[in-house]
Design a protein around this motif. Structure first.
Motif, PDB file in Angstrom:
ATOM      1  N   TYR A   1       1.661  -8.343 -11.324  1.00  0.00           N
ATOM      2  CA  TYR A   1       1.419 -10.156 -11.293  1.00  0.00           C
ATOM      3  C   TYR A   1       0.099 -10.202 -10.617  1.00  0.00           C
ATOM      4  O   TYR A   1      -0.030 -11.464 -10.412  1.00  0.00           O
ATOM      5  CB  TYR A   1       2.523 -10.369 -10.334  1.00  0.00           C
ATOM      6  N   GLY A   2      -0.869  -9.421 -10.445  1.00  0.00           N
ATOM      7  CA  GLY A   2      -2.154  -9.472 -10.013  1.00  0.00           C
ATOM      8  C   GLY A   2      -2.248 -10.041  -8.421  1.00  0.00           C
ATOM      9  O   GLY A   2      -3.023 -10.949  -8.283  1.00  0.00           O
ATOM     10  N   PHE A   3      -1.285  -9.558  -7.789  1.00  0.00           N
ATOM     11  CA  PHE A   3      -1.506 -10.003  -6.308  1.00  0.00           C
ATOM     12  C   PHE A   3      -2.444  -9.200  -5.291  1.00  0.00           C
ATOM     13  O   PHE A   3      -2.509  -8.155  -5.881  1.00  0.00           O
ATOM     14  CB  PHE A   3      -0.015  -9.801  -5.509  1.00  0.00           C
ATOM     15  N   PHE A   4      -2.924  -9.842  -4.413  1.00  0.00           N
ATOM     16  CA  PHE A   4      -3.615  -8.943  -3.529  1.00  0.00           C
ATOM     17  C   PHE A   4      -2.991  -7.779  -2.854  1.00  0.00           C
ATOM     18  O   PHE A   4      -3.757  -6.841  -2.581  1.00  0.00           O
ATOM     19  CB  PHE A   4      -4.112 -10.074  -2.517  1.00  0.00           C
ATOM     20  N   THR A   5      -1.978  -8.019  -2.246  1.00  0.00           N
ATOM     21  CA  THR A   5      -1.004  -6.746  -1.739  1.00  0.00           C
ATOM     22  C   THR A   5       0.329  -7.328  -1.902  1.00  0.00           C
ATOM     23  O   THR A   5       0.913  -8.261  -2.490  1.00  0.00           O
ATOM     24  CB  THR A   5      -1.391  -7.149  -0.347  1.00  0.00           C
ATOM     25  N   SER A   6       1.221  -6.055  -1.575  1.00  0.00           N
ATOM     26  CA  SER A   6       2.498  -6.033  -1.573  1.00  0.00           C
ATOM     27  C   SER A   6       3.090  -5.228  -0.409  1.00  0.00           C
ATOM     28  O   SER A   6       2.462  -4.246  -0.201  1.00  0.00           O
ATOM     29  CB  SER A   6       2.959  -5.679  -3.000  1.00  0.00           C
ATOM     30  N   PHE A   7       4.117  -5.609   0.181  1.00  0.00           N
ATOM     31  CA  PHE A   7       4.600  -4.690   1.221  1.00  0.00           C
ATOM     32  C   PHE A   7       6.204  -4.775   1.383  1.00  0.00           C
ATOM     33  O   PHE A   7       6.883  -5.633   1.009  1.00  0.00           O
ATOM     34  CB  PHE A   7       3.876  -5.520   2.592  1.00  0.00           C
ATOM     35  N   LEU A   8       6.518  -3.935   2.431  1.00  0.00           N
ATOM     36  CA  LEU A   8       8.038  -4.156   2.880  1.00  0.00           C
ATOM     37  C   LEU A   8       8.219  -3.399   4.346  1.00  0.00           C
ATOM     38  O   LEU A   8       7.462  -2.222   4.435  1.00  0.00           O
ATOM     39  CB  LEU A   8       8.765  -3.350   1.797  1.00  0.00           C
ATOM     40  N   VAL A   9       8.933  -4.063   5.258  1.00  0.00           N
ATOM     41  CA  VAL A   9       9.010  -3.276   6.443  1.00  0.00           C
ATOM     42  C   VAL A   9      10.512  -3.203   6.660  1.00  0.00           C
ATOM     43  O   VAL A   9      11.398  -4.190   6.559  1.00  0.00           O
ATOM     44  CB  VAL A   9       8.349  -4.556   7.532  1.00  0.00           C
ATOM     45  N   SER A  10      10.796  -2.124   6.899  1.00  0.00           N
ATOM     46  CA  SER A  10      12.285  -1.798   7.196  1.00  0.00           C
ATOM     47  C   SER A  10      12.863  -2.158   8.538  1.00  0.00           C
ATOM     48  O   SER A  10      12.128  -1.854   9.602  1.00  0.00           O
ATOM     49  CB  SER A  10      12.459  -0.333   7.124  1.00  0.00           C
ATOM     50  N   GLU A  11      13.902  -2.869   8.483  1.00  0.00           N
ATOM     51  CA  GLU A  11      14.414  -3.224   9.909  1.00  0.00           C
ATOM     52  C   GLU A  11      15.065  -1.920  10.645  1.00  0.00           C
ATOM     53  O   GLU A  11      14.848  -1.938  11.880  1.00  0.00           O
ATOM     54  CB  GLU A  11      15.821  -4.387   9.814  1.00  0.00           C
ATOM     55  N   ARG A  12      15.509  -1.050   9.805  1.00  0.00           N
ATOM     56  CA  ARG A  12      15.889   0.454  10.474  1.00  0.00           C
ATOM     57  C   ARG A  12      14.879   0.939  11.163  1.00  0.00           C
ATOM     58  O   ARG A  12      14.975   1.559  12.155  1.00  0.00           O
ATOM     59  CB  ARG A  12      16.742   1.092   9.447  1.00  0.00           C
ATOM     60  N   SER A  13      14.076   1.439  10.390  1.00  0.00           N
ATOM     61  CA  SER A  13      12.866   2.254  10.893  1.00  0.00           C
ATOM     62  C   SER A  13      11.632   1.661  11.448  1.00  0.00           C
ATOM     63  O   SER A  13      10.813   2.183  11.947  1.00  0.00           O
ATOM     64  CB  SER A  13      12.304   3.195   9.787  1.00  0.00           C
ATOM     65  N   ARG A  14      11.470   0.305  10.993  1.00  0.00           N
ATOM     66  CA  ARG A  14      10.301  -0.615  11.527  1.00  0.00           C
ATOM     67  C   ARG A  14       9.094   0.059  10.731  1.00  0.00           C
ATOM     68  O   ARG A  14       8.095  -0.306  11.121  1.00  0.00           O
ATOM     69  CB  ARG A  14      10.120  -0.857  12.800  1.00  0.00           C
ATOM     70  N   LYS A  15       9.277   0.677   9.526  1.00  0.00           N
ATOM     71  CA  LYS A  15       8.008   1.153   9.233  1.00  0.00           C
ATOM     72  C   LYS A  15       7.404  -0.004   8.242  1.00  0.00           C
ATOM     73  O   LYS A  15       8.280  -0.732   7.492  1.00  0.00           O
ATOM     74  CB  LYS A  15       8.335   2.583   8.130  1.00  0.00           C
ATOM     75  N   TYR A  16       6.265   0.031   8.075  1.00  0.00           N
ATOM     76  CA  TYR A  16       5.348  -0.917   7.085  1.00  0.00           C
ATOM     77  C   TYR A  16       5.058  -0.327   5.927  1.00  0.00           C
ATOM     78  O   TYR A  16       4.146   0.719   5.894  1.00  0.00           O
ATOM     79  CB  TYR A  16       4.244  -1.361   7.889  1.00  0.00           C
ATOM     80  N   TYR A  17       5.799  -0.526   4.770  1.00  0.00           N
ATOM     81  CA  TYR A  17       5.403   0.178   3.591  1.00  0.00           C
ATOM     82  C   TYR A  17       4.448  -0.823   2.797  1.00  0.00           C
ATOM     83  O   TYR A  17       4.640  -1.913   2.384  1.00  0.00           O
ATOM     84  CB  TYR A  17       6.740   0.385   2.851  1.00  0.00           C
ATOM     85  N   HIS A  18       3.476  -0.160   2.309  1.00  0.00           N
ATOM     86  CA  HIS A  18       2.241  -0.793   1.915  1.00  0.00           C
ATOM     87  C   HIS A  18       2.029  -0.163   0.217  1.00  0.00           C
ATOM     88  O   HIS A  18       2.706   0.695   0.356  1.00  0.00           O
ATOM     89  CB  HIS A  18       0.758  -0.669   2.720  1.00  0.00           C
ATOM     90  N   PHE A  19       1.613  -0.938  -0.511  1.00  0.00           N
ATOM     91  CA  PHE A  19       1.491  -0.261  -1.997  1.00  0.00           C
ATOM     92  C   PHE A  19       0.616   0.972  -1.761  1.00  0.00           C
ATOM     93  O   PHE A  19       0.759   1.517  -2.692  1.00  0.00           O
ATOM     94  CB  PHE A  19       0.950  -1.423  -2.760  1.00  0.00           C
ATOM     95  N   SER A  20      -0.297   1.216  -0.794  1.00  0.00           N
ATOM     96  CA  SER A  20      -1.111   2.110  -0.955  1.00  0.00           C
ATOM     97  C   SER A  20      -0.312   3.300   0.101  1.00  0.00           C
ATOM     98  O   SER A  20      -0.992   4.380   0.327  1.00  0.00           O
ATOM     99  CB  SER A  20      -2.455   1.991  -0.207  1.00  0.00           C
ATOM    100  N   GLY A  21       0.877   3.216   0.801  1.00  0.00           N
ATOM    101  CA  GLY A  21       1.559   4.185   1.520  1.00  0.00           C
ATOM    102  C   GLY A  21       2.021   3.526   2.665  1.00  0.00           C
ATOM    103  O   GLY A  21       1.927   2.251   2.780  1.00  0.00           O
ATOM    104  N   ILE A  22       2.642   4.310   3.562  1.00  0.00           N
ATOM    105  CA  ILE A  22       3.145   3.914   4.851  1.00  0.00           C
ATOM    106  C   ILE A  22       2.017   3.875   5.920  1.00  0.00           C
ATOM    107  O   ILE A  22       1.217   4.531   6.184  1.00  0.00           O
ATOM    108  CB  ILE A  22       4.243   4.843   5.556  1.00  0.00           C
ATOM    109  N   SER A  23       1.652   2.342   6.541  1.00  0.00           N
ATOM    110  CA  SER A  23       0.303   2.276   6.983  1.00  0.00           C
ATOM    111  C   SER A  23       0.619   2.266   8.599  1.00  0.00           C
ATOM    112  O   SER A  23      -0.036   2.437   9.436  1.00  0.00           O
ATOM    113  CB  SER A  23      -0.296   0.761   6.682  1.00  0.00           C
ATOM    114  N   GLN A  24       1.874   1.676   9.001  1.00  0.00           N
ATOM    115  CA  GLN A  24       2.150   1.737  10.529  1.00  0.00           C
ATOM    116  C   GLN A  24       3.772   1.782  10.620  1.00  0.00           C
ATOM    117  O   GLN A  24       4.448   1.502   9.773  1.00  0.00           O
ATOM    118  CB  GLN A  24       1.493   0.686  11.084  1.00  0.00           C
ATOM    119  N   VAL A  25       4.070   1.592  12.062  1.00  0.00           N
ATOM    120  CA  VAL A  25       5.371   1.064  12.490  1.00  0.00           C
ATOM    121  C   VAL A  25       5.168  -0.278  13.488  1.00  0.00           C
ATOM    122  O   VAL A  25       4.486   0.018  14.357  1.00  0.00           O
ATOM    123  CB  VAL A  25       6.180   2.412  13.521  1.00  0.00           C
ATOM    124  N   VAL A  26       5.741  -1.194  12.946  1.00  0.00           N
ATOM    125  CA  VAL A  26       5.711  -2.465  13.513  1.00  0.00           C
ATOM    126  C   VAL A  26       6.679  -2.238  15.013  1.00  0.00           C
ATOM    127  O   VAL A  26       7.209  -1.602  15.399  1.00  0.00           O
ATOM    128  CB  VAL A  26       6.397  -3.504  12.959  1.00  0.00           C
TER     129      VAL A  26
END
Length: 485
Positions: A106-131
């Motif tokens: 879709y030509g977006f600048f970024t895409s992400f997902l943060v899991s409530e269970r693990s608090r991991k920040y999943y980025h299109f380039s990989g796991i970047s951090q834990v919130v």
């Protein structure tokens, strides 16, 4: 006859009404300003033209945010996303690949997902951090957790991509009980907003600014009057800065370096931003006729281009939404939801008009062997080829649906069981003799079919149950045949 044609759309008359309102409103505003005195022109600029510019910018931003909001909602309800989260995030690479595919598709600048269970920040380039609640930069996540609505939009610095200023759509992912599983979404580069700013500056000679909630200037047009970082510290405008920030939509004027500047402001609550549109009084009063004529032509052009883009975008996403809602993604056949609705309708019609209709339920014999022997990719190709061959063997009035897995079902309108059996035999031989299917599988592929005719008083479940019983009878008798029930 089964009717699954698309419903009439209200998009065309709605867009026509909006077009008339925008074109007539803008034209009247400019023509009136031409025939009034310089004082009236100044009032028109302050009370009409500048607010209209800010409204147009606001409308363009809202238009640009429709696609990412829609995609984010699809991500939040995607069965893959929910299933992956419920299984315990066992394969992070799958989520990374999914996010990257969304971003690229879709030509977006970024895409992400943060899991409530693990608090991991999943980025299109990989796991970047834990919130963490202890990190002020993660405050957005814990704010979204407590939202009453499904999503929010906000502007923030993108830590994962060089702190680029980004418009984020943060969408809550919840399970069937309403429990929060994650927050997902996409982001747009704020540079896309800068393009809007520069276009209005070039076309109208007006400077445009975007401010955050504290009055910091995030984006400004080239050569802007205000060069300071915050309007509270900017010469001239600082005396009215508090009033500007407290106003939802209004006009102001201030003096800077001996020049009177007219200003319109509009709040954009979805992004927690404020747009300021500014023009000097001297520029507005110079060349009344030329200015009015130019504004009229350019304004109409901008409106027409904007409407064209809106029409294309709405039609494209509406068509895509219709396709996703009614079609099986692998075979292109109608999906089970459409079939269920059609069967329900035909069953009710049968009570009033006893015109017979039949059901043909069939599946591919030994399909597990095909998948195991040839691989799932070739198995999918065989499913597609079977759907294609079957489509050529049914009438336009019949409804062919992929029922699930290797099973297909056909609603044969205006057809008794004897005619349906003949149709089933035609389908069976066409699939068995198909050269295309033979090339894919290296051998003939056969199907077993169950046929039944609807009876007055039947429910959809009754008809399906009989067809299913007939299908199993065909399998028990050796497969590659059709049986009736």
């Amino acid at each position: 006859m089964v009717d699954w044609s698309r419903p009439k759309s209200v998009r065309a008359p709605l867009i026509a009404i909006i077009s008339v309102i925008l074109v007539v409103g803008f034209s009247v505003t400019n023509l009136v300003s031409y025939y009034v005195s310089k004082t009236e022109i100044r009032a028109s600029l302050a009370n009409s033209e500048l607010p209209l510019t800010s409204d147009n910018i606001y409308s363009e931003i809202q238009r640009d945010l429709l696609p990412p909001v829609f995609v984010s909602s699809v991500m939040a309800t995607d069965t893959f996303v929910q299933g992956w989260l419920k299984k315990g995030e066992l394969t992070p690479v799958e989520m990374t690949r999914y996010l990257d595919e969304i971003r690229r598709k879709y030509g977006f600048f970024t895409s992400f997902l943060v899991s409530e269970r693990s608090r991991k920040y999943y980025h299109f380039s990989g796991i970047s951090q834990v919130v963490s609640e202890d990190d002020s930069r993660d405050e957005w996540y814990f704010r979204v957790r407590s939202l009453d609505q499904s999503y929010e939009m906000n502007v923030d610095f993108n830590e994962e991509q060089g702190d680029a200023l980004t418009i984020f759509i943060n969408y809550r992912v919840v399970d069937e009980t309403g429990e929060l599983l994650a927050v997902t979404g996409v982001g747009l580069d704020v540079q896309s907003v800068s393009k809007i700013v520069d276009r209005y500056k070039d076309h109208f000679g007006r400077h445009v600014y975007f401010l955050d909630e504290r009055g910091n200037i995030l984006v400004r047009s080239e050569g802007a009057t205000l060069t300071e970082a915050n309007i509270a510290s900017a010469a001239g405008i600082s005396v009215i800065s508090e009033e500007i920030m407290a106003t939802e939509h209004g006009g102001f004027e201030y003096e800077r370096d001996g020049e009177v500047l007219l200003l319109s402001t509009r709040n954009i609550p979805e992004l927690k931003l404020r747009v300021l549109v500014e023009q000097s009084e001297s520029d507005a009063l110079e060349g009344i006729f030329q200015s009015t004529l130019t504004n009229l032509i350019v304004g109409l052009a901008v409106i027409m281009v904007t409407l064209l883009v809106v029409v294309v975008a709405v039609n494209r996403f509406h068509s895509r939404l219709e396709w996703m809602a009614t079609r099986d993604s692998l075979t292109g056949l109608v999906n089970r939801g459409v079939f269920d609705a059609s069967l329900e309708r035909e069953t009710k019609l049968l009570k009033r008009d006893p015109t017979p209709f039949s059901l043909i339920l069939f599946d591919i014999d030994h399909f597990k062997r095909i998948n195991d022997g040839l691989g799932h990719l070739n198995g999918d190709r065989i499913l597609q080829a079977v759907a294609k061959v079957t489509s050529h063997s049914v009438r336009d009035s019949d409804l062919l649906c992929r029922w699930g897995g290797e099973e297909f079902v056909i609603l044969v309108s205006d057809c008794d069981v004897d005619s349906a059996m003949a149709r089933a035999e035609t389908i069976r031989t066409s699939i068995e003799e198909s050269a295309e299917i033979h090339r894919i599988g290296g051998a003939a592929v056969t199907v077993s079919l169950g046929v039944t005719e609807a009876r007055v008083g039947d429910t959809p479940d009754d008809i399906l149950a009989r067809a299913d019983k007939a299908l199993y009878e065909a399998k028990e008798q050796g497969r590659n045949q059709a049986c009736r029930a």
